[in-house]
Design an enzyme around this catalytic site. Sequence first.
Site, PDB file in Angstrom:
ATOM      1  N   CYS A   1       0.799  -1.228   0.000  1.00 53.31           N
ATOM      2  CA  CYS A   1       0.000   0.000   0.000  1.00 53.31           C
ATOM      3  C   CYS A   1       0.832   1.279   0.000  1.00 53.31           C
ATOM      4  O   CYS A   1       0.715   2.088  -0.922  1.00 53.31           O
ATOM      5  CB  CYS A   1      -0.930  -0.008   1.201  1.00 53.31           C
ATOM      6  SG  CYS A   1      -1.897  -1.525   1.263  1.00 53.31           S
TER       7      CYS A   1
HETATM    8  C1  UGA Z   1      -1.347   0.442   5.544  1.00 52.95           C
HETATM    9  C2  UGA Z   1      -2.188   1.413   6.381  1.00 52.95           C
HETATM   10  O1  UGA Z   1      -1.632   1.509   7.707  1.00 52.95           O
HETATM   11  C3  UGA Z   1      -3.647   0.953   6.471  1.00 52.95           C
HETATM   12  O2  UGA Z   1      -4.416   1.915   7.173  1.00 52.95           O
HETATM   13  C4  UGA Z   1      -4.189   0.813   5.039  1.00 52.95           C
HETATM   14  O3  UGA Z   1      -5.524   0.338   5.046  1.00 52.95           O
HETATM   15  C5  UGA Z   1      -3.332  -0.158   4.273  1.00 52.95           C
HETATM   16  O4  UGA Z   1      -1.974   0.322   4.249  1.00 52.95           O
HETATM   17  C6  UGA Z   1      -3.869  -0.255   2.873  1.00 52.95           C
HETATM   18  O5  UGA Z   1      -3.851   0.747   2.158  1.00 52.95           O
HETATM   19  O6  UGA Z   1      -4.444  -1.292   2.522  1.00 52.95           O
HETATM   20  P1  UGA Z   1      -0.178  -1.943   5.946  1.00 52.95           P
HETATM   21  O7  UGA Z   1       0.425  -1.760   4.586  1.00 52.95           O
HETATM   22  O8  UGA Z   1      -0.809  -3.236   6.296  1.00 52.95           O
HETATM   23  O9  UGA Z   1      -1.317  -0.817   6.201  1.00 52.95           O
HETATM   24  O10 UGA Z   1       1.006  -1.717   6.953  1.00 52.95           O
HETATM   25  P2  UGA Z   1       1.389  -0.667   8.117  1.00 52.95           P
HETATM   26  O11 UGA Z   1       1.265  -1.321   9.427  1.00 52.95           O
HETATM   27  O12 UGA Z   1       0.731   0.622   7.920  1.00 52.95           O
HETATM   28  O13 UGA Z   1       2.953  -0.504   7.817  1.00 52.95           O
HETATM   29  C7  UGA Z   1       3.424  -0.032   6.562  1.00 52.95           C
HETATM   30  C8  UGA Z   1       4.919  -0.030   6.548  1.00 52.95           C
HETATM   31  O14 UGA Z   1       5.410   1.033   7.345  1.00 52.95           O
HETATM   32  C9  UGA Z   1       5.583  -1.298   7.103  1.00 52.95           C
HETATM   33  O15 UGA Z   1       6.682  -1.641   6.292  1.00 52.95           O
HETATM   34  C10 UGA Z   1       6.055  -0.892   8.484  1.00 52.95           C
HETATM   35  O16 UGA Z   1       7.168  -1.623   8.909  1.00 52.95           O
HETATM   36  C11 UGA Z   1       6.389   0.576   8.261  1.00 52.95           C
HETATM   37  N1  UGA Z   1       6.311   1.374   9.482  1.00 52.95           N
HETATM   38  C12 UGA Z   1       5.124   1.611  10.066  1.00 52.95           C
HETATM   39  C13 UGA Z   1       7.463   1.914  10.009  1.00 52.95           C
HETATM   40  O17 UGA Z   1       8.568   1.720   9.495  1.00 52.95           O
HETATM   41  N2  UGA Z   1       7.372   2.692  11.137  1.00 52.95           N
HETATM   42  C14 UGA Z   1       6.183   2.931  11.738  1.00 52.95           C
HETATM   43  O18 UGA Z   1       6.176   3.668  12.762  1.00 52.95           O
HETATM   44  C15 UGA Z   1       5.042   2.379  11.203  1.00 52.95           C
END
Ligand code: UGA
Length: 439
Positions: free
Chosen positions: A269
């Site tokens: 995403c």
């Molecule tokens: C993300 C959004 O958080 C959801 O709200 C959305 O519905 C989804 O995309 C989508 O569009 O379908 P997701 O891709 O499952 O969800 O993952 P996240 O938990 O948001 O993490 C995304 C990335 O950011 C991961 O690689 C994670 O490791 C990284 N991240 C996240 C960080 O490096 N630091 C953080 O503080 C948070």
Amino acid sequence: MSKTRIGVIGTGYVGLVSGACFADLGYQVTCLDIVPEKVEKINKGIPPIFENGLGELLLDVVLDRKLLKATLNRREVLDNSDVIFFALATPSGEDGSINLDIMVNEATAIGEELRTIDDYKVFVVKSTVVPGTTSGVITKALESGGKKLGKDFGIAMNPEFLMEGVAIDNFANPDRVVIGSNDDRSYEMVEELYSTFTCEKMKTSTSAAEMIKYASNSFLALKVSFINEIANMSEKLGIDVGDVARGIGLDVRISDKFLRAGIGFGGSCFPKDVKALNYLSQDLNAASKILPGVLEVNKQQPLRVIELLEKHIEIKDKRIALLGLAFKPETDDMREAPSIIISDKLIEKGANVVGYDPIAKESAKIAVPDIKHVNSVDEALKGADAAILVTEWKEFRKLNADNFRLMNGKIVIDGRRILNWQELIDKGFTVKVIGQSIP
Ligand code: UGA
């Protein structure tokens, strides 16, 4: 009044989780997919993807309560649904723009079927699409068989905000439900599906709902790239970026969410959506200055662990263990995982790379085929010259010097800031952590 029946087109993460969760709320749900094996699995209560809690939920709604069924037959979905969600993939093109072919082809096929269907249905786009898509090409495709928007069917746009790994909980406890609709009848039919939800339900135009989704993901990605830049500066200044994140996160205007520094964001995403919004901004002649920066920081960030490693060893011919390969914990998803960039670079520099992931082994074998895939942390660490922590799986948080003693060398790089590095240093290891200056 009989309960609204739901159709879901596409049984990927979004479609299947949403369908199963609606079924859990008591709705009759019929899901369409074109892959026979997926349909077969779902109908046996087996999830074709890994998502926490989905196995139990499917057994309940498919086998016990018989509220969810999957099919290969489009007509069956249309005949058994009043509200139909589109949850199909919208992949990135080479230039970052989104490719709507899958969505448009399906909407055209549905439009054809609609010729011989008389009852009013609402088609809801759940996939992430650029503003204007639902009321534009999707409506045109649905109308291609001769039926008319407003008279014969309605449309809405209802973005999802589910995070992989905690998607079922996110569905049940959302911060908000956004329903984009250009007419009241469609809005009310979709809103009714969420009638038991206590969070704010927001009515917007379909285009605004589409933009809300892009802006949400891009803003969260921006927070991650921002804290990663601060981490890179902090490291040089002898500051712990964790303190900085806590310090700014206590300001409610900023919040402490999505301020975990590390090796950057991946997944299906954030990278795709930031690229698509950036592309759209250029297309609109309102080119974003911020989004290219978000992407650029994120492109470089995985390589930081290699930079830290090279301060201590020459990589060529060394055995390097990667702990974790999935783009984040609690998922087997390898899409745009930082581990891909890291392992490619290590291989390019002549390393022998060994990788272990608690769940993503099979998908990782496809995404990073040139590394050795092993079945445990110990196997990965045994004989390694250095270890890089790539994904913050729970089981890695407990690792201690006894685990790392299996290594041949003493260098440990923590790309996710979760190890007890002081204990490792006390036991003679050289530890480097993103966003932390360790002498
Ligand atoms: C993300 C959004 O958080 C959801 O709200 C959305 O519905 C989804 O995309 C989508 O569009 O379908 P997701 O891709 O499952 O969800 O993952 P996240 O938990 O948001 O993490 C995304 C990335 O950011 C991961 O690689 C994670 O490791 C990284 N991240 C996240 C960080 O490096 N630091 C953080 O503080 C948070």
